[in-house]
Design an enzyme around this catalytic site. Structure first.
Site, PDB file in Angstrom:
ATOM      1  N   SER A   1       0.736  -1.229   0.044  1.00 44.93           N
ATOM      2  CA  SER A   1       0.017  -0.211   0.017  1.00 44.93           C
ATOM      3  C   SER A   1       0.898   1.302   0.132  1.00 44.93           C
ATOM      4  O   SER A   1       0.336   2.127  -0.401  1.00 44.93           O
ATOM      5  CB  SER A   1      -0.997  -0.052   1.268  1.00 44.93           C
ATOM      6  OG  SER A   1      -2.108  -0.677   0.876  1.00 44.93           O
TER       7      SER A   1
ATOM      8  N   LYS B   1       0.489   3.530  -3.036  1.00 51.56           N
ATOM      9  CA  LYS B   1      -0.588   4.381  -2.938  1.00 51.56           C
ATOM     10  C   LYS B   1      -0.226   5.783  -3.207  1.00 51.56           C
ATOM     11  O   LYS B   1      -0.843   6.775  -3.607  1.00 51.56           O
ATOM     12  CB  LYS B   1      -1.654   4.030  -2.001  1.00 51.56           C
ATOM     13  CG  LYS B   1      -2.278   2.698  -2.267  1.00 51.56           C
ATOM     14  CD  LYS B   1      -3.084   2.048  -1.230  1.00 51.56           C
ATOM     15  CE  LYS B   1      -4.029   0.795  -1.380  1.00 51.56           C
ATOM     16  NZ  LYS B   1      -4.383  -0.046  -0.294  1.00 51.56           N
TER      17      LYS B   1
ATOM     18  N   TYR C   1      -3.499  -2.077 -10.612  1.00 52.30           N
ATOM     19  CA  TYR C   1      -3.319  -1.931  -8.904  1.00 52.30           C
ATOM     20  C   TYR C   1      -2.444  -3.092  -8.495  1.00 52.30           C
ATOM     21  O   TYR C   1      -1.579  -2.954  -7.609  1.00 52.30           O
ATOM     22  CB  TYR C   1      -4.702  -1.996  -8.378  1.00 52.30           C
ATOM     23  CG  TYR C   1      -4.994  -2.097  -6.872  1.00 52.30           C
ATOM     24  CD1 TYR C   1      -4.429  -1.006  -6.170  1.00 52.30           C
ATOM     25  CD2 TYR C   1      -5.186  -3.338  -6.351  1.00 52.30           C
ATOM     26  CE1 TYR C   1      -4.404  -0.954  -4.964  1.00 52.30           C
ATOM     27  CE2 TYR C   1      -5.278  -3.173  -4.927  1.00 52.30           C
ATOM     28  CZ  TYR C   1      -4.760  -2.324  -4.378  1.00 52.30           C
ATOM     29  OH  TYR C   1      -4.849  -2.148  -2.728  1.00 52.30           O
TER      30      TYR C   1
ATOM     31  N   TYR D   1      -4.626   3.334   7.724  1.00 49.07           N
ATOM     32  CA  TYR D   1      -6.088   2.681   7.747  1.00 49.07           C
ATOM     33  C   TYR D   1      -6.791   3.124   8.960  1.00 49.07           C
ATOM     34  O   TYR D   1      -6.678   4.246   9.634  1.00 49.07           O
ATOM     35  CB  TYR D   1      -5.946   1.176   7.855  1.00 49.07           C
ATOM     36  CG  TYR D   1      -5.178   0.564   6.463  1.00 49.07           C
ATOM     37  CD1 TYR D   1      -5.646   1.172   5.189  1.00 49.07           C
ATOM     38  CD2 TYR D   1      -3.915  -0.072   6.473  1.00 49.07           C
ATOM     39  CE1 TYR D   1      -4.838   0.769   4.067  1.00 49.07           C
ATOM     40  CE2 TYR D   1      -3.270  -0.313   5.559  1.00 49.07           C
ATOM     41  CZ  TYR D   1      -4.019   0.044   4.222  1.00 49.07           C
ATOM     42  OH  TYR D   1      -2.991  -0.287   2.850  1.00 49.07           O
TER      43      TYR D   1
ATOM     44  N   VAL E   1       1.259  -3.802   3.759  1.00 44.51           N
ATOM     45  CA  VAL E   1       1.533  -5.002   4.376  1.00 44.51           C
ATOM     46  C   VAL E   1       2.516  -5.813   4.189  1.00 44.51           C
ATOM     47  O   VAL E   1       2.656  -6.815   4.906  1.00 44.51           O
ATOM     48  CB  VAL E   1      -0.036  -6.065   4.228  1.00 44.51           C
ATOM     49  CG1 VAL E   1      -1.162  -5.236   4.859  1.00 44.51           C
ATOM     50  CG2 VAL E   1      -0.168  -6.156   2.772  1.00 44.51           C
TER      51      VAL E   1
HETATM   52  N1  GLU Z   1      -2.114  -5.656  -1.971  1.00 46.07           N
HETATM   53  C1  GLU Z   1      -2.981  -5.683  -0.836  1.00 46.07           C
HETATM   54  C2  GLU Z   1      -4.390  -5.500  -0.977  1.00 46.07           C
HETATM   55  O1  GLU Z   1      -4.734  -4.576  -1.927  1.00 46.07           O
HETATM   56  C3  GLU Z   1      -2.369  -4.092  -0.089  1.00 46.07           C
HETATM   57  C4  GLU Z   1      -2.811  -4.054   0.967  1.00 46.07           C
HETATM   58  C5  GLU Z   1      -1.950  -3.186   1.825  1.00 46.07           C
HETATM   59  O2  GLU Z   1      -0.878  -3.136   1.753  1.00 46.07           O
HETATM   60  O3  GLU Z   1      -2.560  -2.836   2.825  1.00 46.07           O
HETATM   61  O4  GLU Z   1      -5.112  -6.327  -0.496  1.00 46.07           O
END
Ligand code: GLU
Length: 325
Positions: free
Chosen positions: A74, A77, A201, A253, A271
């Protein structure tokens, strides 16, 4: 003269602070658990910890496994959002909100009541809309190549690439992301097919970087939108400030409030166990340790940043006259 001496002392201290924190993290008993939704993340050794601090005047301090590659997940992003804002500017905010979600990263619940407009660009739904905006090169592969060359440019490093095994596992297991994309498509908030958007993505989540590369890539966020070494502008100053604001309020988050409370820096976690943090005007920082806490953020990465912010006085909520980097 006093300034120069103070500064040299601080640089010496910073090297010691980074080394001490890495040593403390090596010995930490409670290391969290690696993400287990895909095998290439589940098998990463939780014993590892790495850290890199790049200061605004170009010094680089590293410790531990700072050169070990990990999955960006993430954290990508942030770079995808930067690219999308470059393409459509503030029109992006017609399609994505700017509020913390208070929900898990992959929650679908809010999307129903908010008519397919995700709360912010750092939850999965928001990042999927951002990927839709970034899909300007026709096939997902070309748009992914554009994102990678942007990140390479930011980090001054042409070796950065996608981990193909991770990308494949993401797309084989990403059922919830498929649901989010289709759901938003039903509200008209995706312009391309969910398949193409998700291919981009999943590819961006699978970019592999190490702490040194990540801290280098984040430099524009600590330097008001400039590459502090070359002086080249990456984004307007206002945009860098706003991306930092989103990282502070939405970067972890539903633990974003806790991260602000403990660390007090704009930060984005993934993650894969990495966190990019920004001390505006001072430093770009990357930490990595694959063990996650209950909210899916790196257990030791968060602790290391908490200690770094405390020992340097760099929290954005600290006194403004803490020593400069
Ligand atoms: N590839 C993970 C997903 O989209 C990323 C989640 C993350 O790093 O929070 O579920």
């Amino acid at each position: 003269m006093t300034d120069v001496v103070e500064r040299l002392n601080f640089m010496h201290d910073l090297a010691a602070i980074v080394a001490d924190i890495a040593e403390e993290m090596q010995a930490a008993p409670d290391r969290g658990k690696p993400a287990d939704y895909i095998p290439p993340l589940a098998r990463v050794d939780v014993a590892q910890f790495g850290m890199a601090v790049v200061t605004v005047d170009g010094r680089v301090f590293t410790a531990g496994s700072a050169d070990e590659l990990f999955s960006l997940q993430s954290i990508s992003k942030v770079f995808a959002l930067t690219l999308a804002l470059g393409k459509v500017g503030s029109q992006l905010w017609d399609r994505v909100g700017r509020e913390p979600s208070g929900s898990a990263f992959n929650s679908i619940v809010q999307l129903e009541s908010e008519r397919g407009i995700p709360r912010n660009p750092f939850i999965n739904a928001g990042a999927i809309v951002v990927a839709d905006v970034n899909l300007t090169r026709g096939a997902p592969r070309e748009s992914l190549a554009e994102l990678i060359s942007f990140v390479r440019h930011l980090a001054d490093d042409d070796t950065i690439a996608v981990d193909v095994e991770v990308a494949k596992s993401e797309s084989e297991t990403g059922f919830r992301n498929v649901a989010l994309a289709n759901y938003m498509k039903s509200f008209g908030n995706l312009h391309h097919t969910p398949e193409d958007v998700l291919a981009l993505y999943f590819g961006q989540c699978a970019v592999a970087m190490n702490c040194r590369q990540l801290a280098m890539a984040g430099r524009y966020l600590m330097a008001a939108g400039l590459n502090p070494t070359s002086g080249h502008r990456i984004v307007p100053e206002t945009r860098a400030r706003r991306i930092n604001a989103l990282m502070l309020t939405c970067g972890h988050y539903d633990a974003s409030g806790d991260f602000a409370f403990r660390v007090g820096l704009p930060g984005k976690s993934g993650v894969g166990g990495g966190i990019l943090a920004v001390a505006p005007g001072r430093a770009s920082i990357a930490v990595w340790s694959p063990g996650l806490n209950a909210q899916g953020n790196s257990q030791l990465g968060t602790l290391a940043l908490e200690r770094l912010a405390t020992r340097t006085g760099w929290s954005v909520f600290d006194r403004a006259d803490a020593p400069p980097a």
